[in-house]
Design a protein around this motif. Structure first.
Motif, PDB file in Angstrom:
ATOM      1  N   THR A 110      48.873  28.301  33.622  1.00 35.86           N
ATOM      2  CA  THR A 110      47.847  27.800  34.539  1.00 35.86           C
ATOM      3  C   THR A 110      46.526  28.543  34.347  1.00 35.86           C
ATOM      4  O   THR A 110      45.458  27.920  34.233  1.00 35.86           O
ATOM      5  CB  THR A 110      48.316  27.958  35.994  1.00 35.86           C
ATOM      6  N   VAL A 111      46.593  29.866  34.325  1.00 36.68           N
ATOM      7  CA  VAL A 111      45.377  30.663  34.139  1.00 36.68           C
ATOM      8  C   VAL A 111      44.755  30.400  32.771  1.00 36.68           C
ATOM      9  O   VAL A 111      43.535  30.251  32.644  1.00 36.68           O
ATOM     10  CB  VAL A 111      45.676  32.171  34.315  1.00 36.68           C
ATOM     11  N   GLY A 112      45.600  30.307  31.743  1.00 38.42           N
ATOM     12  CA  GLY A 112      45.092  30.055  30.398  1.00 38.42           C
ATOM     13  C   GLY A 112      44.407  28.706  30.274  1.00 38.42           C
ATOM     14  O   GLY A 112      43.329  28.593  29.677  1.00 38.42           O
ATOM     15  N   THR A 113      45.016  27.671  30.866  1.00 38.38           N
ATOM     16  CA  THR A 113      44.433  26.332  30.829  1.00 38.38           C
ATOM     17  C   THR A 113      43.075  26.298  31.524  1.00 38.38           C
ATOM     18  O   THR A 113      42.105  25.739  31.011  1.00 38.38           O
ATOM     19  CB  THR A 113      45.373  25.311  31.488  1.00 38.38           C
ATOM     20  N   ASN A 114      43.024  26.920  32.696  1.00 40.19           N
ATOM     21  CA  ASN A 114      41.761  26.941  33.441  1.00 40.19           C
ATOM     22  C   ASN A 114      40.708  27.785  32.733  1.00 40.19           C
ATOM     23  O   ASN A 114      39.521  27.455  32.789  1.00 40.19           O
ATOM     24  CB  ASN A 114      41.998  27.454  34.855  1.00 40.19           C
ATOM     25  N   PHE A 115      41.123  28.849  32.081  1.00 42.16           N
ATOM     26  CA  PHE A 115      40.183  29.671  31.320  1.00 42.16           C
ATOM     27  C   PHE A 115      39.507  28.834  30.232  1.00 42.16           C
ATOM     28  O   PHE A 115      38.280  28.864  30.070  1.00 42.16           O
ATOM     29  CB  PHE A 115      40.917  30.859  30.695  1.00 42.16           C
ATOM     30  N   VAL A 116      40.313  28.071  29.494  1.00 43.50           N
ATOM     31  CA  VAL A 116      39.773  27.230  28.426  1.00 43.50           C
ATOM     32  C   VAL A 116      38.814  26.179  28.999  1.00 43.50           C
ATOM     33  O   VAL A 116      37.727  25.950  28.463  1.00 43.50           O
ATOM     34  CB  VAL A 116      40.913  26.549  27.648  1.00 43.50           C
ATOM     35  N   LEU A 117      39.208  25.561  30.122  1.00 39.71           N
ATOM     36  CA  LEU A 117      38.352  24.542  30.738  1.00 39.71           C
ATOM     37  C   LEU A 117      37.051  25.142  31.260  1.00 39.71           C
ATOM     38  O   LEU A 117      35.972  24.548  31.104  1.00 39.71           O
ATOM     39  CB  LEU A 117      39.101  23.850  31.880  1.00 39.71           C
ATOM     40  N   TYR A 118      37.131  26.323  31.878  1.00 41.40           N
ATOM     41  CA  TYR A 118      35.928  26.984  32.396  1.00 41.40           C
ATOM     42  C   TYR A 118      34.943  27.287  31.267  1.00 41.40           C
ATOM     43  O   TYR A 118      33.739  27.023  31.389  1.00 41.40           O
ATOM     44  CB  TYR A 118      36.294  28.283  33.118  1.00 41.40           C
ATOM     45  N   VAL A 119      35.453  27.836  30.177  1.00 36.40           N
ATOM     46  CA  VAL A 119      34.584  28.188  29.048  1.00 36.40           C
ATOM     47  C   VAL A 119      33.984  26.927  28.431  1.00 36.40           C
ATOM     48  O   VAL A 119      32.786  26.875  28.110  1.00 36.40           O
ATOM     49  CB  VAL A 119      35.374  28.990  27.995  1.00 36.40           C
ATOM     50  N   PHE A 120      34.812  25.898  28.286  1.00 41.75           N
ATOM     51  CA  PHE A 120      34.346  24.630  27.718  1.00 41.75           C
ATOM     52  C   PHE A 120      33.231  24.020  28.559  1.00 41.75           C
ATOM     53  O   PHE A 120      32.184  23.609  28.036  1.00 41.75           O
ATOM     54  CB  PHE A 120      35.534  23.669  27.612  1.00 41.75           C
ATOM     55  N   MET A 121      33.436  23.982  29.875  1.00 41.57           N
ATOM     56  CA  MET A 121      32.431  23.396  30.766  1.00 41.57           C
ATOM     57  C   MET A 121      31.164  24.251  30.795  1.00 41.57           C
ATOM     58  O   MET A 121      30.047  23.716  30.836  1.00 41.57           O
ATOM     59  CB  MET A 121      33.003  23.259  32.174  1.00 41.57           C
ATOM     60  N   ALA A 122      31.320  25.572  30.771  1.00 43.45           N
ATOM     61  CA  ALA A 122      30.158  26.464  30.788  1.00 43.45           C
ATOM     62  C   ALA A 122      29.319  26.287  29.523  1.00 43.45           C
ATOM     63  O   ALA A 122      28.083  26.243  29.580  1.00 43.45           O
ATOM     64  CB  ALA A 122      30.607  27.912  30.929  1.00 43.45           C
TER      65      ALA A 122
END
Length: 206
Positions: A110-122
């Motif tokens: 869960t944390v890893g998936t959200n980390f990737v999404l956060y970086v991608f969106m940023a």
């Protein structure tokens, strides 16, 4: 409904009531709704990010990269840590897990998936709109207005919507709004479920 010092939002009340009723049906049923909302939210996030990258301007990213230096970088670290609040809610559902050994893996995924999404969106946002433009005062639909006008807010509060408007993609604000609604649903489900579990355990133990 505006009663003066207090604003009553009956739509929000009805929405929370519906989510609560879904939770009352059981963990299995609510988990299905949560999974559906999560998958849909992730789809919209990826769609918005890709749409932003189609309008990417490398000059914007290069100009604004570390524009506040190391001090701004470390301040951002402190703020972004709050975006990870809520993942501990997985632990509140540990009694519902078929195998508790799967819980640590679930947290890491869960944390890893959200980390990737956060970086991608940023990154998508950093290539879409400049920091200077985000200081513009806008209304609720991201159109520039006088900063002293009623309802004026800084563009960075609705950065993606404003960035899309600047690139003549006004229709994307509706896509972004729909995706945000699914995110709100997941947040409500997790928050209400976690609260109920904590109260249940407290009542059982105390």
């Amino acid at each position: 409904v505006d009663t003066g010092s207090i604003n009553l939002d009956f739509l929000a009340f009805a929405f929370i009531l519906i989510i609560t009723l879904v939770l009352c049906f059981g963990t299995k049923e609510s988990s299905l709704l949560l999974a559906a909302a999560n998958i849909t939210g992730i789809f919209f996030a990826i769609f918005v990010g890709i749409a932003a990258l189609t309008q990417a301007d490398g000059a914007i990213f290069a100009e604004d990269f570390l524009f506040q230096g190391a001090d701004g970088l470390f301040k951002s670290f402190a703020v972004l840590m709050f975006s990870y609040i809520g993942f501990d809610a997985v632990c509140n559902a540990i009694e519902e897990a078929r195998d508790v050994n799967d819980v640590p893996i679930a947290i890491m995924v869960t944390v890893g998936t959200n980390f990737v999404l956060y970086v991608f969106m940023a990154l998508a946002l950093a290539f879409l709109v400049s920091v200077a433009n985000l200081q513009t005062c806008v209304n609720q639909i991201a159109n520039p207005v006088d900063c002293n006008s009623s309802g004026a807010q800084k563009a960075y509060t609705i950065a993606f919507v404003y960035g899309f408007n600047l690139n003549k993609m006004e229709w994307m604000q509706y896509i972004f709004a729909i995706g945000s609604c699914f995110t709100i649903v997941t947040t409500l489900i997790v928050g209400l479920y976690s609260g109920a579990r904590i109260l249940m355990v407290g009542a059982r133990e105390w």
